[in-house]
Design an enzyme around this catalytic site. Structure first.
Site, mmCIF file in Angstrom:
data_model
loop_
_atom_site.group_PDB
_atom_site.id
_atom_site.type_symbol
_atom_site.label_atom_id
_atom_site.label_comp_id
_atom_site.label_asym_id
_atom_site.label_seq_id
_atom_site.Cartn_x
_atom_site.Cartn_y
_atom_site.Cartn_z
ATOM 1 N N ALA A 111 0.817 -1.358 -0.021
ATOM 2 C CA ALA A 111 0.077 0.002 -0.064
ATOM 3 C C ALA A 111 0.799 1.381 0.002
ATOM 4 C CB ALA A 111 -0.822 -0.002 1.354
ATOM 5 N N VAL A 135 5.734 -10.271 1.751
ATOM 6 C CA VAL A 135 4.404 -11.099 1.998
ATOM 7 C C VAL A 135 4.966 -12.514 1.416
ATOM 8 C CG1 VAL A 135 2.952 -9.438 1.518
ATOM 9 C CG2 VAL A 135 3.638 -10.723 -0.475
ATOM 10 N N SER A 190 -5.220 -10.162 -12.260
ATOM 11 C CA SER A 190 -4.958 -9.225 -13.844
ATOM 12 C C SER A 190 -5.657 -9.731 -14.683
ATOM 13 C CB SER A 190 -3.298 -9.399 -13.947
ATOM 14 O OG SER A 190 -3.135 -8.771 -15.330
ATOM 15 N N TYR A 243 3.760 -14.050 -15.731
ATOM 16 C CA TYR A 243 3.020 -13.141 -14.822
ATOM 17 C C TYR A 243 1.599 -13.846 -15.016
ATOM 18 C CZ TYR A 243 0.721 -9.089 -13.458
ATOM 19 O OH TYR A 243 0.101 -7.847 -12.731
ATOM 20 N N ALA A 284 0.421 -16.767 -15.579
ATOM 21 C CA ALA A 284 0.340 -17.775 -14.784
ATOM 22 C C ALA A 284 0.252 -17.622 -13.357
ATOM 23 C CB ALA A 284 1.764 -18.726 -15.012
ATOM 24 N N ILE A 315 -3.090 -0.072 -15.919
ATOM 25 C CA ILE A 315 -3.119 1.051 -15.189
ATOM 26 C C ILE A 315 -1.960 1.761 -15.119
ATOM 27 C CG2 ILE A 315 -3.811 1.582 -12.754
ATOM 28 C CD1 ILE A 315 -5.997 0.077 -14.187
HETATM 29 P P1 NAP Z 1 3.675 -1.360 -8.066
HETATM 30 O O1 NAP Z 1 3.421 -0.003 -8.670
HETATM 31 O O2 NAP Z 1 4.699 -2.183 -8.644
HETATM 32 O O3 NAP Z 1 3.761 -1.021 -6.515
HETATM 33 C C1 NAP Z 1 3.865 -2.413 -5.941
HETATM 34 C C2 NAP Z 1 3.356 -2.555 -4.200
HETATM 35 O O4 NAP Z 1 3.774 -3.677 -3.924
HETATM 36 C C3 NAP Z 1 4.464 -1.528 -3.597
HETATM 37 O O5 NAP Z 1 3.862 -0.729 -2.658
HETATM 38 C C4 NAP Z 1 5.465 -2.325 -3.137
HETATM 39 O O6 NAP Z 1 6.200 -2.012 -1.772
HETATM 40 C C5 NAP Z 1 4.740 -3.683 -2.982
HETATM 41 N N1 NAP Z 1 5.586 -5.046 -2.561
HETATM 42 C C6 NAP Z 1 6.123 -5.455 -3.763
HETATM 43 N N2 NAP Z 1 6.732 -6.671 -3.183
HETATM 44 C C7 NAP Z 1 6.220 -6.943 -2.112
HETATM 45 C C8 NAP Z 1 6.555 -7.707 -1.062
HETATM 46 N N3 NAP Z 1 7.401 -8.846 -1.440
HETATM 47 N N4 NAP Z 1 5.786 -7.733 0.079
HETATM 48 C C9 NAP Z 1 5.065 -6.690 0.330
HETATM 49 N N5 NAP Z 1 4.730 -5.532 -0.531
HETATM 50 C C10 NAP Z 1 5.497 -5.721 -1.695
HETATM 51 O O7 NAP Z 1 2.362 -2.248 -8.488
HETATM 52 P P2 NAP Z 1 0.836 -1.775 -9.018
HETATM 53 O O8 NAP Z 1 0.896 -1.675 -10.533
HETATM 54 O O9 NAP Z 1 0.003 -0.768 -8.101
HETATM 55 O O10 NAP Z 1 0.082 -3.407 -8.653
HETATM 56 C C11 NAP Z 1 -0.686 -3.510 -7.689
HETATM 57 C C12 NAP Z 1 -1.372 -5.033 -7.993
HETATM 58 O O11 NAP Z 1 -2.121 -4.895 -8.941
HETATM 59 C C13 NAP Z 1 -0.114 -6.032 -8.178
HETATM 60 O O12 NAP Z 1 -0.788 -7.245 -7.797
HETATM 61 C C14 NAP Z 1 -0.524 -6.154 -9.761
HETATM 62 O O13 NAP Z 1 0.265 -7.457 -10.096
HETATM 63 C C15 NAP Z 1 -1.772 -5.639 -10.095
HETATM 64 N N6 NAP Z 1 -1.906 -5.376 -11.400
HETATM 65 C C16 NAP Z 1 -1.557 -4.103 -11.737
HETATM 66 C C17 NAP Z 1 -1.654 -3.959 -13.168
HETATM 67 C C18 NAP Z 1 -1.230 -2.347 -13.743
HETATM 68 O O14 NAP Z 1 -1.443 -2.187 -14.858
HETATM 69 N N7 NAP Z 1 -0.316 -1.609 -12.836
HETATM 70 C C19 NAP Z 1 -2.616 -4.473 -13.990
HETATM 71 C C20 NAP Z 1 -3.173 -5.891 -13.458
HETATM 72 C C21 NAP Z 1 -2.765 -6.248 -12.038
HETATM 73 P P3 NAP Z 1 7.386 -1.013 -1.890
HETATM 74 O O15 NAP Z 1 6.934 0.427 -2.007
HETATM 75 O O16 NAP Z 1 7.971 -1.188 -0.547
HETATM 76 O O17 NAP Z 1 8.329 -1.472 -2.985
#
Ligand code: NAP
Length: 258
Positions: free
Chosen positions: A13, A64, A142, A156, A158, A189
């Site tokens: 978050a 996590v 996703s 990813y 998978a 996004i």
């Molecule tokens: P992001 O911008 O890369 O942010 C990732 C977040 O996850 C950060 O707060 C990060 O913490 C945290 N994180 C990463 N590894 C972690 C771990 N091992 N333990 C705890 N926290 C961890 O990602 P996002 O684009 O917002 O995506 C959020 C979710 O939506 C993900 O599950 C992603 O697969 C899914 N999603 C995203 C998209 C898209 O287009 N962006 C599309 C489909 C699905 P730090 O700040 O400390 O690094």
């Protein structure tokens, strides 16, 4: 809507989608545990923003992928904010690869965060939710998991497909005890994840590529995913479980028969 006494743990978050989910749930009145992996400052900013607006929040650094860290985080959150009633499994990573470039170490790490992470957090909160016969669990997958065709995302996809079937199975295991478990599946996004390593023309190209394949004619914003999560996290959403809510602006490039 009775949002008082709600305590939400949102993984990942500190930034992007998770950040928006934390802020929106806080605006509804939930106390928030802001989980993060490395970026303490970013997580603290989210918690400060919530508290400045009159809400309750704490930060908790925990990988996590590590069950012991997750258990400790849930204990801290329960002690400071109260029992967790809403779990949002948002933390995720994307390592792009094709059959040619697959790196098994990276794939394994991605699985441990995107899949095992969901298992760990769910196992850490489920006893309390069962005892109180109430809980909302929302997992972020996703549209890649259901056949969207952006190249480089097969492995990813998978991990996210695995998370999707686990969601439905967990819903079966926990439903009779008042806990709903659902999926939000975002399309493309504007976040750190999608912008990382894509600069200048490369970003413009990918944005155009997605825009042309989306009914609404644009990419999505983090807050638009947060809205869907908050809907499924609401006390009133008690009769919706084991479902996937797709938030993709109407993407049209899905593999046949997906
Ligand atoms: P992001 O911008 O890369 O942010 C990732 C977040 O996850 C950060 O707060 C990060 O913490 C945290 N994180 C990463 N590894 C972690 C771990 N091992 N333990 C705890 N926290 C961890 O990602 P996002 O684009 O917002 O995506 C959020 C979710 O939506 C993900 O599950 C992603 O697969 C899914 N999603 C995203 C998209 C898209 O287009 N962006 C599309 C489909 C699905 P730090 O700040 O400390 O690094």
């Amino acid at each position: 809507m009775v949002w008082t006494n709600q305590v939400a743990l949102i993984t990942g978050a500190s930034r992007s989608i998770g950040r928006e989910i934390a802020l929106l749930l806080a605006r509804r009145g939930a106390a928030i545990c802001v989980n993060y992996a490395e970026r303490t400052d970013a997580a603290e900013q989210v918690a400060n923003e919530i508290e400045a607006a009159g809400g309750r929040a704490m930060t908790a650094g925990a990988d996590v992928a590590n069950f012991a860290s997750v258990e400790a985080m849930v204990e801290q959150a329960t002690a400071r904010l109260g029992p967790v009633t809403i779990l949002v499994n948002n933390a995720g990573v994307l390592y792009q690869a094709t059959l040619e470039t697959l790196n098994h170490k990276q794939f394994d790490r991605m699985r441990r965060i995107n899949v095992d992470g969901i298992i760990h957090t769910t196992r850490a909160v489920m006893a309390g939710m069962r005892t109180r016969r109430y809980g909302r669990i929302i997992n972020l997958t996703s549209i890649a998991a259901i056949g969207a065709t952006l190249p480089g995302n097969a492995f990813y996809a998978a991990t996210k497909a695995e998370a999707a079937i686990l969601t439905r199975r967990f819903a079966m295991e926990l439903g009779s005890e008042g806990v709903t478990v659902n999926v939000v599946a975002p399309g493309f996004i504007r976040t750190d994840m999608t912008q990382q390593r894509r600069h200048g023309l490369e970003w413009l190209f990918i944005e155009m590529h997605v825009r042309e394949r989306t009914i609404m004619g644009r990419i999505g914003e983090p807050g638009e995913v947060a809205n869907a999560v908050v809907f499924l996290a609401a006390p009133e959403t008690a009769w919706i479980t084991a479902q996937t809510l797709v938030v993709d602006g109407g993407r049209m490039d899905y593999l046949a028969y997906s």
